[in-house]
Design a protein around this motif. Sequence first.
Motif, PDB file in Angstrom:
ATOM      1  N   GLY A  13       0.592  -1.362  -0.203  1.00 17.43           N
ATOM      2  CA  GLY A  13      -0.049   0.123  -0.394  1.00 17.43           C
ATOM      3  C   GLY A  13       0.817   1.310  -0.365  1.00 17.43           C
ATOM      4  O   GLY A  13       0.649   2.062  -0.790  1.00 17.43           O
ATOM      5  N   GLY A  14       1.740   1.681   1.034  1.00 20.40           N
ATOM      6  CA  GLY A  14       2.175   2.791   0.813  1.00 20.40           C
ATOM      7  C   GLY A  14       3.104   2.769   0.386  1.00 20.40           C
ATOM      8  O   GLY A  14       3.986   1.877  -0.456  1.00 20.40           O
ATOM      9  N   PRO A  15       4.036   3.967  -0.437  1.00 19.34           N
ATOM     10  CA  PRO A  15       4.790   4.187  -1.567  1.00 19.34           C
ATOM     11  C   PRO A  15       6.386   3.745  -1.009  1.00 19.34           C
ATOM     12  O   PRO A  15       6.954   3.460  -1.741  1.00 19.34           O
ATOM     13  N   GLU A  16       6.745   4.328   0.482  1.00 21.49           N
ATOM     14  CA  GLU A  16       7.279   3.419   0.776  1.00 21.49           C
ATOM     15  C   GLU A  16       8.034   1.886   0.985  1.00 21.49           C
ATOM     16  O   GLU A  16       9.338   1.799   1.391  1.00 21.49           O
ATOM     17  N   TYR A  17       6.988   0.972   0.855  1.00 19.58           N
ATOM     18  CA  TYR A  17       7.311  -0.453   0.535  1.00 19.58           C
ATOM     19  C   TYR A  17       7.856  -0.681  -0.912  1.00 19.58           C
ATOM     20  O   TYR A  17       8.429  -1.827  -0.900  1.00 19.58           O
ATOM     21  N   LEU A  18       8.363   0.196  -2.030  1.00 14.78           N
ATOM     22  CA  LEU A  18       9.005   0.074  -3.184  1.00 14.78           C
ATOM     23  C   LEU A  18      10.232  -0.615  -3.025  1.00 14.78           C
ATOM     24  O   LEU A  18      11.165   0.146  -1.820  1.00 14.78           O
ATOM     25  N   THR A  19      10.925  -1.392  -3.555  1.00 21.04           N
ATOM     26  CA  THR A  19      12.372  -1.419  -3.235  1.00 21.04           C
ATOM     27  C   THR A  19      13.216  -0.111  -4.871  1.00 21.04           C
ATOM     28  O   THR A  19      11.735  -0.204  -5.634  1.00 21.04           O
ATOM     29  N   ALA A  25      12.495   1.038 -12.431  1.00 22.83           N
ATOM     30  CA  ALA A  25      12.035   0.260 -13.468  1.00 22.83           C
ATOM     31  C   ALA A  25      10.498   1.116 -13.339  1.00 22.83           C
ATOM     32  O   ALA A  25      10.406   1.518 -14.642  1.00 22.83           O
ATOM     33  N   LEU A  26      10.258   1.766 -12.798  1.00 23.29           N
ATOM     34  CA  LEU A  26       9.124   2.479 -12.909  1.00 23.29           C
ATOM     35  C   LEU A  26      10.032   3.968 -13.381  1.00 23.29           C
ATOM     36  O   LEU A  26       8.801   4.481 -14.591  1.00 23.29           O
ATOM     37  N   ARG A  27      10.885   4.473 -13.534  1.00 30.70           N
ATOM     38  CA  ARG A  27      11.129   5.034 -14.642  1.00 30.70           C
ATOM     39  C   ARG A  27      11.099   5.133 -16.049  1.00 30.70           C
ATOM     40  O   ARG A  27      12.623   5.930 -16.554  1.00 30.70           O
ATOM     41  N   SER A  28      12.269   4.033 -15.839  1.00 32.90           N
ATOM     42  CA  SER A  28      11.797   3.345 -17.709  1.00 32.90           C
ATOM     43  C   SER A  28      10.833   3.342 -18.321  1.00 32.90           C
ATOM     44  O   SER A  28      10.456   2.918 -19.349  1.00 32.90           O
ATOM     45  N   ILE A  29       9.414   3.885 -18.022  1.00 34.12           N
ATOM     46  CA  ILE A  29       8.344   3.042 -18.710  1.00 34.12           C
ATOM     47  C   ILE A  29       7.566   3.936 -19.482  1.00 34.12           C
ATOM     48  O   ILE A  29       7.819   5.143 -19.361  1.00 34.12           O
ATOM     49  N   ASP A  30       6.664   3.384 -20.763  1.00 39.12           N
ATOM     50  CA  ASP A  30       6.703   5.164 -21.698  1.00 39.12           C
ATOM     51  C   ASP A  30       5.206   4.737 -21.141  1.00 39.12           C
ATOM     52  O   ASP A  30       4.295   6.079 -21.330  1.00 39.12           O
ATOM     53  N   LEU A  45      -7.908   2.464  -4.669  1.00 39.81           N
ATOM     54  CA  LEU A  45      -6.732   1.325  -5.309  1.00 39.81           C
ATOM     55  C   LEU A  45      -6.086   2.455  -6.834  1.00 39.81           C
ATOM     56  O   LEU A  45      -5.074   2.011  -6.738  1.00 39.81           O
ATOM     57  N   ILE A  46      -6.806   2.595  -7.599  1.00 41.42           N
ATOM     58  CA  ILE A  46      -6.321   3.820  -8.277  1.00 41.42           C
ATOM     59  C   ILE A  46      -5.190   4.671  -8.317  1.00 41.42           C
ATOM     60  O   ILE A  46      -3.929   5.210  -8.591  1.00 41.42           O
ATOM     61  N   GLU A  47      -6.003   5.163  -6.835  1.00 42.86           N
ATOM     62  CA  GLU A  47      -5.353   6.794  -6.151  1.00 42.86           C
ATOM     63  C   GLU A  47      -4.246   6.024  -6.222  1.00 42.86           C
ATOM     64  O   GLU A  47      -3.266   7.102  -5.606  1.00 42.86           O
ATOM     65  N   ALA A  48      -4.216   5.354  -4.562  1.00 49.11           N
ATOM     66  CA  ALA A  48      -3.315   4.425  -4.299  1.00 49.11           C
ATOM     67  C   ALA A  48      -1.675   4.365  -5.739  1.00 49.11           C
ATOM     68  O   ALA A  48      -0.625   4.604  -5.267  1.00 49.11           O
ATOM     69  N   ARG A  49      -2.034   3.932  -6.539  1.00 54.34           N
ATOM     70  CA  ARG A  49      -1.173   4.127  -7.756  1.00 54.34           C
ATOM     71  C   ARG A  49      -0.683   4.987  -8.058  1.00 54.34           C
ATOM     72  O   ARG A  49       0.754   5.644  -8.620  1.00 54.34           O
ATOM     73  N   GLN A  50      -1.517   6.342  -8.845  1.00 53.21           N
ATOM     74  CA  GLN A  50      -1.112   7.279  -9.245  1.00 53.21           C
ATOM     75  C   GLN A  50       0.160   8.371  -8.152  1.00 53.21           C
ATOM     76  O   GLN A  50       0.634   9.105  -8.258  1.00 53.21           O
ATOM     77  N   ALA A  51      -0.813   8.005  -6.777  1.00 55.11           N
ATOM     78  CA  ALA A  51       0.340   8.527  -5.262  1.00 55.11           C
ATOM     79  C   ALA A  51       1.652   7.575  -5.654  1.00 55.11           C
ATOM     80  O   ALA A  51       2.820   8.525  -5.394  1.00 55.11           O
ATOM     81  N   ILE A  52       2.017   6.897  -6.316  1.00 51.02           N
ATOM     82  CA  ILE A  52       3.025   6.092  -6.721  1.00 51.02           C
ATOM     83  C   ILE A  52       3.839   6.491  -7.161  1.00 51.02           C
ATOM     84  O   ILE A  52       5.549   7.363  -7.318  1.00 51.02           O
TER      85      ILE A  52
END
Length: 254
Positions: A13-19, A25-30, A45-52
Motif C-alpha cells: 500500500g504505502g509508497p515507501e514499500y517499493l524497492t 523500473a518505474l523510471r523506464s516505463i512509457d 486503489l487507483i489513487e494509491a498507484r497514482q500517488a506512487i
Amino acid sequence: MKKTLYLIGIGPGGPEYLTMQAIEALRSIDCFFMLEKDGRGKETLIEARQAILARYLPDANPRIATRPSPPRRMDAGGYREGVQQWHARKRVLIAEMIEQELAAGERGAFLIWGDPSLYDQTVSIVSELVAESPERLELVVIPGITAVQALTAAHRIPVNRIGESITLTTGRAIGQQDPAAIHNSVVMLDNHAEFQHLTGQDLDIYWGAYLGCEDQAIAAGPIDEVRDELLERRARLRDAHGWIMDTYLLRRRR
C-alpha cells in the motif's frame, strides 16, 4: 522491436514499500496500465498507484491507460470454471491494451499489489500472451513486499516457528479445512471472515487490514477471546471504506 511488459510489485500500500529495483523500473516505463474495479471506495486503489507515480516520477508526465476491470461472476460451472472465465476476459482486455496503447520498442507496466507471484494471476495471463508472440513481446517481473511481510512486521513476529512448516492459503480454502489440521497458516483473500468458525481450537490470530496504508489496522489474541471484537471492527472498516483487504496468521497455541 519488441514491446516489453513489466509487472512491478509495489508492496501492500504505502509508497515507501517499493524497492529500489521497482523505483528504477518505474523510471523506464512509457505507459502504465491500470484496471479500475467497480464498487464504493475502489477508486482509492487507483489513487494509491497514482500517488506512487507522483512520488517517484515528480517531474514526469507518465502516460496512463485505464480500463474497467472485468467483473468476476460466479458462473454456473462452479468456482474454478468461474475464475478461469474471469481470467479469460482479463486476458482479452490486457491484449487489447498492449495492442492499442504500446508501440513497438516501448515499455508498459502493470503495478501489482504486493508481489506478482502471490495470489495475483496477472503474471500467468501476460506469460501466456508472451508465449504466443515471443517475437513481439517480452516480460519482466519485479518482486515486491507482500502483505504477509507487512503483517508479521506490524505484529513483530516471524512468519515461521522452529521446526514447523508454513501454509499460505485463502479464506475459501481455510473454511473447508479440518480445523485440527491448522498449525501455522497465513490466510489471504477472505471475504467472509472464516476465522469466526475456528473457536475452541486453541488458535491465536494475528490480523491486519489495509496493511502498509495510512489506515492500517491490526489486532491479535486467542480467537475465542477476540472473534466478536474482530468481526465488529471488520464490519465498521468495510462500511467506512466500502471494501476491506485483510490478511491474518492462524497459529496453534503450544
